[in-house]
Every structure is written in C-alpha cells, then in structure tokens.
Enzyme design. Structure first.
Site, PDB file in Angstrom:
ATOM      1  N   TYR A  65       0.841  -1.189   0.000  1.00 56.50           N
ATOM      2  CA  TYR A  65       0.000   0.000   0.000  1.00 56.50           C
ATOM      3  C   TYR A  65       0.875   1.238   0.000  1.00 56.50           C
ATOM      4  O   TYR A  65       2.045   1.180   0.351  1.00 56.50           O
ATOM      5  CB  TYR A  65      -0.933   0.015   1.204  1.00 56.50           C
ATOM      6  CG  TYR A  65      -0.361   0.651   2.445  1.00 56.50           C
ATOM      7  CD1 TYR A  65      -0.781   1.921   2.842  1.00 56.50           C
ATOM      8  CD2 TYR A  65       0.607   0.011   3.198  1.00 56.50           C
ATOM      9  CE1 TYR A  65      -0.253   2.515   3.970  1.00 56.50           C
ATOM     10  CE2 TYR A  65       1.135   0.591   4.324  1.00 56.50           C
ATOM     11  CZ  TYR A  65       0.701   1.846   4.709  1.00 56.50           C
ATOM     12  OH  TYR A  65       1.218   2.438   5.824  1.00 56.50           O
ATOM     13  N   CYS A  66       0.303   2.328  -0.449  1.00 55.45           N
ATOM     14  CA  CYS A  66       0.975   3.602  -0.292  1.00 55.45           C
ATOM     15  C   CYS A  66      -0.088   4.639  -0.033  1.00 55.45           C
ATOM     16  O   CYS A  66      -1.265   4.439  -0.302  1.00 55.45           O
ATOM     17  CB  CYS A  66       1.824   3.953  -1.506  1.00 55.45           C
ATOM     18  SG  CYS A  66       0.936   4.720  -2.846  1.00 55.45           S
ATOM     19  N   THR A  67       0.311   5.765   0.532  1.00 59.62           N
ATOM     20  CA  THR A  67      -0.691   6.771   0.870  1.00 59.62           C
ATOM     21  C   THR A  67      -0.728   7.898  -0.154  1.00 59.62           C
ATOM     22  O   THR A  67      -1.614   8.725  -0.110  1.00 59.62           O
ATOM     23  CB  THR A  67      -0.417   7.369   2.267  1.00 59.62           C
ATOM     24  OG1 THR A  67       0.932   7.815   2.292  1.00 59.62           O
ATOM     25  CG2 THR A  67      -0.637   6.339   3.343  1.00 59.62           C
TER      26      THR A  67
END
Ligand SMILES: [Zn+2]
Ligand SMILES: [Zn+2]
Length: 152
Positions: free
Chosen positions: A2-4
């Site tokens: 995941y990344c934000t």
C-alpha cells in the site's frame, strides 16, 4: 502493498499487470477510506497497526497492534519522529524511553549537537549533505566526532 500518496501503488500495479498478473486491484478511496469503512461496518480490518501519513501526525492508528520496533533499542514501538537536531531532522521510529535518553535525537552525536550554541550548530551544518537518509546506527562513525571537531 500500500501507499498513501497514490504514486507507488500506481507504478506497482502497472508493473504487476505488465508482468502478467491478472488479479490486480486498487482499493477505492485508498487505505484511509478503507480503514474508515471497516470501522463503520464493524469489520475486522485486514490492515493492522499504524498507517504512516505525511502530515504532522506522522501516523494514523488503524488497530492497536504495534508491528514496528524502536530503531534505537528494538522495543515494540510505532511512533515516528523527526530528530530534534536541526541539522539532521531524520525521520525514524523512537520509543518514549529513547526519546528521553537521546533528548528526541537519533544519536548521541545529534544530541551533543543539539546542546551546542545555535551559532556553532550553524557552522557545523554548512556543507552537510542531508539527502536521502535512513536510520543507521553506525552513522556516528561516518562523520568526525564532535569532540575531535571542537579540538581543531
Ligand atoms: Zn527505544
Ligand atoms: Zn539526528
């Protein structure tokens, strides 16, 4: 994965599709929206621990699990902080007892620097390369020690 920021996940998913993976999906609204929805629907989140965010909070707790460790002593901890030495500002994970011991700094060296007069700190800061730094316990040895510098 995941990344934000919506950058790494875009690149990673395109790369995976390129490599022939068929079941590649994006979470609509990202991880923050996912956590919110899971809470609203009373579902057990698949994301555990703390979600790092790039604003002053430096993290948003999703579950009470602590899956990271203090970079200095290795105790379970997921509190990100910036080294309080103005010429360092390294982003790293620090537990409360190390924060006390090192005065909010990432190393003894930074703690020593933080306690020097501001003018002396500015002198030492000149020419320092603060590029892409990561926490490194041996970094003190890469720079001249402060007491050596003071002896010049
Ligand atoms: Zn610690
Ligand atoms: Zn530091």
């Amino acid at each position: 994965m995941y990344c934000t920021g919506g950058i790494r996940c875009e690149k990673a998913s395109a790369y995976m599709l390129h490599k022939g993976f068929k079941n590649v999906f994006h979470l609509e609204g990202g991880i923050i929206n996912y956590a919110r929805q899971a809470k609203e629907l009373d579902l057990e989140p698949k994301f555990i621990g703390k979600n790092f965010v790039f604003d002053n909070r430096l993290g948003e707790r999703i579950t009470e699990d602590v899956i990271a460790k203090c970079h200095q002593c290795g105790m379970p901890c997921d509190t990100h902080t910036n080294c309080l030495n103005d010429s360092c500002h390294l982003l790293f994970i620090q537990c409360s007892s190390c924060a006390e011991k090192f005065d909010g700094c990432c190393s003894q060296d930074c703690k020593d620097t933080k306690h020097l007069p501001v003018e002396r700190q500015k002198e030492l800061r000149q020419g320092l390369d603060n590029g892409q730094k990561i926490f490194n316990k041996s970094k003190q040895r890469l720079r001249p020690r402060l007491d050596e510098m003071n002896g010049l």
